[in-house]
Design a protein around this motif. Sequence first.
Motif, mmCIF file in Angstrom:
data_model
loop_
_atom_site.group_PDB
_atom_site.id
_atom_site.type_symbol
_atom_site.label_atom_id
_atom_site.label_comp_id
_atom_site.label_asym_id
_atom_site.label_seq_id
_atom_site.Cartn_x
_atom_site.Cartn_y
_atom_site.Cartn_z
ATOM 1 N N ALA A 1 0.838 -1.207 0.000
ATOM 2 C CA ALA A 1 0.000 0.000 0.000
ATOM 3 C C ALA A 1 0.873 1.257 0.000
ATOM 4 O O ALA A 1 0.552 2.239 -0.682
ATOM 5 C CB ALA A 1 -0.932 -0.005 1.207
ATOM 6 N N VAL A 2 1.974 1.230 0.738
ATOM 7 C CA VAL A 2 2.885 2.382 0.751
ATOM 8 C C VAL A 2 3.502 2.557 -0.637
ATOM 9 O O VAL A 2 3.607 3.681 -1.136
ATOM 10 C CB VAL A 2 3.976 2.227 1.833
ATOM 11 C CG1 VAL A 2 5.035 3.320 1.719
ATOM 12 C CG2 VAL A 2 3.359 2.245 3.222
ATOM 13 N N TYR A 3 3.912 1.462 -1.256
ATOM 14 C CA TYR A 3 4.441 1.536 -2.622
ATOM 15 C C TYR A 3 3.415 2.171 -3.562
ATOM 16 O O TYR A 3 3.748 3.028 -4.376
ATOM 17 C CB TYR A 3 4.768 0.146 -3.167
ATOM 18 C CG TYR A 3 6.134 -0.402 -2.849
ATOM 19 C CD1 TYR A 3 7.243 0.417 -2.682
ATOM 20 C CD2 TYR A 3 6.325 -1.777 -2.759
ATOM 21 C CE1 TYR A 3 8.495 -0.113 -2.425
ATOM 22 C CE2 TYR A 3 7.566 -2.323 -2.505
ATOM 23 C CZ TYR A 3 8.653 -1.492 -2.341
ATOM 24 O OH TYR A 3 9.889 -2.014 -2.092
ATOM 25 N N ARG A 4 2.152 1.754 -3.447
ATOM 26 C CA ARG A 4 1.110 2.291 -4.327
ATOM 27 C C ARG A 4 0.924 3.795 -4.113
ATOM 28 O O ARG A 4 0.806 4.558 -5.079
ATOM 29 C CB ARG A 4 -0.207 1.557 -4.092
ATOM 30 C CG ARG A 4 -0.217 0.136 -4.625
ATOM 31 C CD ARG A 4 -1.568 -0.549 -4.399
ATOM 32 N NE ARG A 4 -1.435 -1.973 -4.631
ATOM 33 C CZ ARG A 4 -1.439 -2.897 -3.675
ATOM 34 N NH1 ARG A 4 -1.623 -2.560 -2.407
ATOM 35 N NH2 ARG A 4 -1.295 -4.166 -3.972
ATOM 36 N N ARG A 5 0.895 4.215 -2.843
ATOM 37 C CA ARG A 5 0.747 5.652 -2.541
ATOM 38 C C ARG A 5 1.932 6.448 -3.077
ATOM 39 O O ARG A 5 1.764 7.516 -3.659
ATOM 40 C CB ARG A 5 0.607 5.873 -1.032
ATOM 41 C CG ARG A 5 -0.776 5.649 -0.493
ATOM 42 C CD ARG A 5 -0.941 6.181 0.922
ATOM 43 N NE ARG A 5 0.050 5.728 1.870
ATOM 44 C CZ ARG A 5 -0.043 4.606 2.606
ATOM 45 N NH1 ARG A 5 -1.113 3.831 2.504
ATOM 46 N NH2 ARG A 5 0.898 4.275 3.452
ATOM 47 N N LYS A 6 3.123 5.925 -2.874
ATOM 48 C CA LYS A 6 4.329 6.628 -3.338
ATOM 49 C C LYS A 6 4.331 6.725 -4.865
ATOM 50 O O LYS A 6 4.678 7.766 -5.427
ATOM 51 C CB LYS A 6 5.584 5.924 -2.841
ATOM 52 C CG LYS A 6 6.886 6.607 -3.217
ATOM 53 C CD LYS A 6 6.979 8.031 -2.741
ATOM 54 C CE LYS A 6 7.304 8.122 -1.301
ATOM 55 N NZ LYS A 6 7.547 9.518 -0.867
ATOM 56 N N LEU A 7 3.927 5.663 -5.529
ATOM 57 C CA LEU A 7 3.875 5.684 -6.986
ATOM 58 C C LEU A 7 2.861 6.716 -7.472
ATOM 59 O O LEU A 7 3.132 7.459 -8.428
ATOM 60 C CB LEU A 7 3.532 4.291 -7.521
ATOM 61 C CG LEU A 7 3.703 4.085 -9.015
ATOM 62 C CD1 LEU A 7 5.119 4.415 -9.468
ATOM 63 C CD2 LEU A 7 3.350 2.658 -9.380
ATOM 64 N N ALA A 8 1.713 6.807 -6.814
ATOM 65 C CA ALA A 8 0.714 7.819 -7.185
ATOM 66 C C ALA A 8 1.273 9.228 -6.960
ATOM 67 O O ALA A 8 1.061 10.120 -7.793
ATOM 68 C CB ALA A 8 -0.566 7.615 -6.373
ATOM 69 N N GLU A 9 1.998 9.445 -5.867
ATOM 70 C CA GLU A 9 2.631 10.748 -5.614
ATOM 71 C C GLU A 9 3.638 11.084 -6.715
ATOM 72 O O GLU A 9 3.688 12.213 -7.195
ATOM 73 C CB GLU A 9 3.359 10.746 -4.265
ATOM 74 C CG GLU A 9 2.475 10.777 -3.057
ATOM 75 C CD GLU A 9 3.276 10.642 -1.763
ATOM 76 O OE1 GLU A 9 4.514 10.887 -1.770
ATOM 77 O OE2 GLU A 9 2.666 10.272 -0.748
#
Length: 143
Positions: free
Chosen positions: A85-93
Amino acid sequence: MRIGELAGRAGTTPRTLRYYESLGLLPPADRTGNGYRSYGEQHLRLLEQIRALQDFGFGLEETRPFVDCLRAGHPAGDTCEASLAVYRRKLAELDACVERLREVRAQVAAQLALAEEAAAGEGEPMCELAVNAADPPDERTYP
């Protein structure tokens, strides 16, 4: 290993290690008979995970799920759902940042084209820097 050795192997400082420990990112070190902290290879592994993520631009709190995943016994810090989930958020950022940079680049390119035209005498100056600096501030007119 003692705190100085761990810090050296991890490329950080003893102060940083104590800080990570105070945040709960590192488990408390064992204590030797004379009160010195004694760290193991697991501590080094956690620090390497934290440092690698920080090198990629992750904030300290964003590393917590990865550390928790390792501490739970998983072979890698990014095999747990919270880490993903952190990877997904960082990728969206990052995607949003890249898009914003594309927009800014297009604006700068357009302004450069206008400035080059003006410099070549093909257009009017488009920048307030073209205003006569000798005019008092309240008498200046801006395009």
